[in-house]
Design an enzyme around this catalytic site. Structure first.
Site, PDB file in Angstrom:
ATOM      1  N   HIS A   1     -42.978   7.909  -9.485  1.00  0.00           N
ATOM      2  CA  HIS A   1     -42.971   8.479 -10.684  1.00  0.00           C
ATOM      3  C   HIS A   1     -40.815   8.920 -11.369  1.00  0.00           C
ATOM      4  CE1 HIS A   1     -42.995  10.709 -14.228  1.00  0.00           C
ATOM      5  NE2 HIS A   1     -42.087  11.801 -14.346  1.00  0.00           N
ATOM      6  N   GLU A   2     -40.209   9.283 -10.106  1.00  0.00           N
ATOM      7  CA  GLU A   2     -39.203   9.856 -10.267  1.00  0.00           C
ATOM      8  C   GLU A   2     -38.147   8.907 -10.014  1.00  0.00           C
ATOM      9  OE1 GLU A   2     -39.043  12.338 -11.250  1.00  0.00           O
ATOM     10  OE2 GLU A   2     -40.394  13.876 -10.557  1.00  0.00           O
TER      11      GLU A   2
END
Length: 1007
Positions: free
Chosen positions: A449-450
């Site tokens: 995600h990041e």
């Protein structure tokens, strides 16, 4: 950004500080007699009280819900109105004369007031002239009027570069700073307005590009708007550059956002200090004066002064480290890429790192020294994912390094700061000894995600916070897409499927919201950071990708990133890129039907001969009578897919776009069954005609594997959601489950367990013991083979291990088979070894929870808790402690957590979520919330995620009108602001949904 609890079923369980071991609970330590326990003591609950016959207040007392003095607060309550028992008589003549006189005087006064010349009648009285409405100008701290009244900054000036120097003192938890901001005037103006919050401004000077002379200027601090206003002696000229220098000081905060500092204990129980940042969405202004809006991008040169024993990190690689005259080191970092303020980051503390070079990019995992060995799996994941994203987007990563920092604070969230991603230890560190399947999945997903944010969110940013769903939804979709593509053994698609089901339940409530919401005030920004932006956003990206194809989706995304690099965009810019790449679909027109309104469609399908009649309407779990929908306002452009088959027919799939109220689809000759929404790729619910349900039920009994496990789970979810509102009979819902004895995949079984568990929990807390027992027996008959096949080991694929964890937990919760006996023996053997005997990772939570329901086991876990070093282990232990059926222990945990001296206060949400699932905790948590609401609101803030979860955990199983009126009256009596909060309305909607569930399913269960 990911809040600490956003991608887990529950927030992390309470984390104890490493204080001396807690003593076992003594009876005289309890200050509270749990009302809910009276229900158990008296043996009530075998039959629920008749709501039409019993007085609300006395019924509430009986159920321990504290409905005292509610008559004035209830709406539509039978006890809220009392008929007069006296007889009606004519008024006396004297009474009539007095009343007539009073009326005449009142009329005379009103006529005089209104007939006065040039008189305007207001609440304040009579004014000679009507006063026009004026904008209220806020005052600065020095009493002068602030020159700017809006929460958005004016557009006359833009920042070009920040030269920022910070000196955090981790002993005093303070910091000093100075910032030199290079500006450009986009139009002539007499003021410079920028953000500042909580900063002690010491000195401000101003200089134009044509003059090297610094001029001290006055600064107006407008605290209510978190702004400062600077007025130079001469107006700024359009097109000219200027320099603003500000010196200031401030405190490090003691909560996990802004520029925060904290202490923690290392493995030797020594106190250590750490400082880090979390700026999204509005907290950069608390660390340095800045233009704190996502579209106002600039470059940054950052210098941090630190003690020698510490390491300093920031977005960019370190340029130099110089020892100053005070014996401190000054770390200077290279100038950054052009980025938004909320992506600026720095951290100071004792750290070590593991690193690897990937094609000239240094990938590093940072952690406190005694936990760095737990960083190896994260490094492997980060290296693989970074390489994938660079190839997928066809754009190289923009900085020569990427650091992932495990902040040693359990309350830290995950944040995509460009070049310095910050995460909690739980979401970055894991090992083969203490980390379960769920925890390993979580680490992989959050890193994915990041890292995806480094492109979508950082390289290209939403223009304003109303576009948050656009970036967060995209990277949430990518986290599942890439995890499934690269790490198929994790079966993350099962997590995504579960997330789809849960967000659709939430999105069907009346209190739901559109993905794209106008944000017209600073206080509204927080509402965008909810599962709707993340999970529903991901769902519609998934639907779009499936509809246009993987290649078109990737090329359109890459086009957007290339066209708008280092800039900010609106959603239309993204959809324009899609329309530029694909010719078959007007993506902008299609996607606006999904982003501009709340909810989703219910597609009703009915087969007539060789035709399929399809019709769409908005799906409601609890439609309010006042809601009126027009055909035009609630029509979606639905990518409609279906799979069909028959005895003499090969399976085939078909896809079409339903962009009107109804349509007709042709079927091939010989179709015996069909299933709409293949693999749950579409964000909609499907309702079949009775005979088409029967065909699917027969096919599942004959050969369930002609449908994918996603399709089977989707059918189970849809039929139970529809039966809860009476669209489908309870008999049909349970008929669909009849095939489960032959089910071998995780997703359908786990969805069954979750649907049944919610029903059982409602039955349990309402005291329907007999009905609950019959339903448990029926479910055990369906899942008996799967439960008995489970072993108490970590053998098998991760999907099999996840299923084992869910099945054994379900079996032990409802005492099926010999589950509790085996779990208790494992626990006792482990306890006898003083915790040295290894327990299987994926069933450890179940073993702990069974053990915690013994007096000796609960006391042992409590004594062990503070000595545990692994956050994962502490999570399991505290969840077990909160699951106890002892009311005194539940209350003690809540009280201790709220106090915050032993257990961190922000973990209270998890204690309440766990305790609230069963009796007696379900009754205790609501009383606890009511009695401590003001303290909770003060500690967390009424808009915090923690308080959202506390309210959800306290009310999630309420299922009677008594409960509804109690909750409604309580929050109405707080304030209009509190009552109108979306999560309060969602809680009320959830209770109404549960009421329907009881009416439409529980009272007619085919047992």
């Amino acid at each position: 950004m990911i809040e600490n609890s956003m991608f887990e079923e529950e927030p992390d369980v309470v984390d104890l500080a490493k204080e001396p071991c807690l003593h076992p609970l003594e009876p005289d330590e309890v200050e509270y007699e749990p009302r809910g326990s009276r229900l158990l003591v008296r043996g009530l609950g075998e039959h629920e009280l008749d709501e039409d016959e019993e007085d609300y207040e006395s019924s509430a007392k009986l159920l321990g819900m504290s409905f005292m003095n509610r008559s004035s607060g209830l709406r539509n309550s039978p006890t809220g109105y009392r008929q007069s028992t006296g007889t009606c008589s004519m008024p006396s003549a004297r009474s009539m004369v007095v009343c007539g006189f009073v009326i005449m005087v009142a009329i005379s006064v009103i006529m005089v007031i209104y007939l006065l010349p040039k008189c305007t009648f207001t609440k304040e009285g009579c004014h000679k002239e009507a006063q026009s409405m004026k904008v209220i100008q806020p005052n600065a701290t020095n009493g002068k009027v602030c020159p700017w009244t809006q929460y958005r900054l004016p557009t006359a000036v833009k920042p070009l570069h920040y030269k920022l120097h910070l000196h955090p003192n981790l002993t005093s938890m303070t910091f000093k700073g100075s910032v030199i901001i290079s500006l450009q005037a986009l139009q002539a103006t007499g003021n410079i307005i920028l953000h500042s919050s909580g900063l002690n401004i010491l000195n401000v000077s101003f200089m134009s590009a044509v003059s090297s002379q610094e001029k001290h200027v006055e600064v107006l601090e407008c605290k209510s708007q978190q702004q400062i206003a600077i007025t130079p002696s001469e107006a700024l000229i359009e097109g000219h550059n200027y320099t603003l220098k500000i010196e200031y000081s401030a405190n490090l905060t003691n909560f996990y956002y802004q520029f925060y500092g904290f202490d923690y204990k290392d493995e030797n129980n020594r106190k250590k200090y750490f400082a880090a940042t979390q700026f999204e969405p509005l907290s950069a202004r608390t660390a340095f004066p800045c233009f704190d809006e996502p579209s106002l991008k600039a470059t940054y040169s950052i210098t941090i002064t630190r003690a020698k024993e510490y390491t300093a990190l920031s977005n960019m690689p370190k340029k130099s480290s110089v020892l100053n005259q005070d014996g401190l080191l000054e770390d200077e970092f290279y100038e950054s890429v052009n980025m938004s303020t909320y992506l600026v980051a720095f951290a100071v503390g004792e750290m070590r790192n593991l690193s690897r070079d990937v094609n000239g990019i240094l990938v590093s995992i940072y952690a406190v020294p005694d936990k760095i060995e737990q960083a190896h799996p994260a490094l492997e994941r980060a290296v693989t994912l970074l390489d994938f994203y660079q190839k997928y987007f066809e754009i190289g990563y923009s900085i020569s390094k990427i650091d992932l920092l495990a902040v040693p604070a359990p309350g830290a969230g995950a944040m995509e700061n460009w070049g310095l991603i910050t995460l909690s230890e739980k979401t970055l560190l894991c090992d083969s000894v203490t980390s379960s399947v769920t925890e390993r999945r979580l680490v992989t997903k959050i890193i994915a995600h990041e890292l995806a944010h480094q492109w979508f969110g950082n390289l290209v940013t939403m223009n304003w916070w109303d576009g948050l769903w656009m970036t967060e939804g995209f990277v949430t979709f990518m986290e599942y897409y890439v995890s499934n593509k690269l790490f198929g053994e994790l079966s993350t698609y099962e997590d995504f499927l579960d997330s789809q089901f849960r967000i659709m339940k939430r999105d069907s409530l009346s209190a739901s919201r559109p993905l794209s919401i106008p944000i017209t005030a600073q206080g509204e920004i927080g509402e965008a950071f909810d599962p709707m932006s993340y999970i529903k956003g991901a769902c519609i990206y998934f639907m779009l990708q499936t509809h246009v194809g993987d290649d078109v989706f990737r090329r359109a995304t890459t086009l957007c990133l290339n066209k708008h690099s280092y800039r900010s965009i609106e959603s239309d810019d993204l959809w324009d890129c899609f329309n530029e790449v694909t010719n078959k679909t007007d993506v902008k027109k299609m996607m606006k039907t999904w982003t501009m309104k709340e909810g989703y469609p219910l597609v009703t399908v009915q087969r007539k001969g060789n035709e399929l009649i399809v019709e769409q309407e908005k799906f409601f779990l609890n439609k309010k009578p006042e809601i009126q929908l027009s055909n035009e306002s609630y029509l979606w452009h639905i990518p409609l897919s279906f799979i069909a088959g028959g005895k003499n027919l090969s399976q085939y799939q078909s896809v079409s776009l339903l962009d009107k109220k109804s349509d007709v689809i042709s079927l091939t000759e010989g179709v015996q069954w069909f299933k709409v929404n293949v693999d749950m790729t579409g964000y909609y619910m499907v309702h079949y005609a009775d005979k088409d349900y029967e065909a699917l039920i027969e096919q599942l009994k004959t050969n369930p594997y002609v449908l994918s496990d996603k399709d089977r789970a989707n059918l189970i979810n849809n039929v139970f959601e529809l039966s809860s509102i009476g669209k489908v009979s309870a008999q049909q819902a349970f008929d669909l489950l009849a095939y489960l004895g032959n089910e071998t995949y995780s997703a359908p079984i786990i969805e069954t367990i979750q649907q049944i568990s919610h029903i059982l929990n409602i039955l349990d807390v309402q005291g329907h013991m007999d009905l609950c027992s019959k339903l448990v027996a029926r479910v055990f008959n369906l899942l008996q083979n799967q439960i008995q096949q489970q072993t108490w080991t970590d053998d098998g694929t991760l999907s099999m291990r996840n299923l084992r964890s869910k099945l054994l937990k379900f079996a032990c919760t409802y005492n099926l088979g010999n589950c509790r006996t085996v779990a208790l023996k494992l626990f006792n053997d482990w306890m006898a070894s003083n915790g040295t005997q290894r327990l299987p990772l994926d069933v450890k939570d179940t073993v702990f929870q069974v053990g915690a329901n013994t007096e000796k086991g609960w006391s042992y876990l409590l004594s062990l808790y503070s000595s545990l070093h692994s956050e994962d282990e502490k999570t399991l232990v505290l969840a077990a402690l909160a699951s106890t059926e002892d009311a005194r222990k539940v209350y003690w945990l809540m009280k201790t957590t709220l106090d915050g001296k032993v257990i961190q206060t922000h973990k209270l949400a998890t204690v309440i979520l766990v305790a609230g699932q069963r009796l007696p905790g379900n009754l205790l948590v609501w009383d606890f919330l009511k009695e401590n609401w003001k303290k909770l609101a003060q500690k967390f803030g009424v808009k915090s995620y923690t308080l959202r979860y506390i309210v959800a955990g306290s009310t999630g199983l309420f299922s009677t009108k008594r409960h509804f009126y109690e909750v409604e009256a309580f929050f109405e009596n707080q304030s209009e602001e509190v009552y109108s909060l979306r999560y309060i309305q969602e809680a009320l909607d959830g209770i109404q949904r549960n009421i329907k569930l009881r009416e439409n399913i529980l009272e007619t269960l085919p047992l």
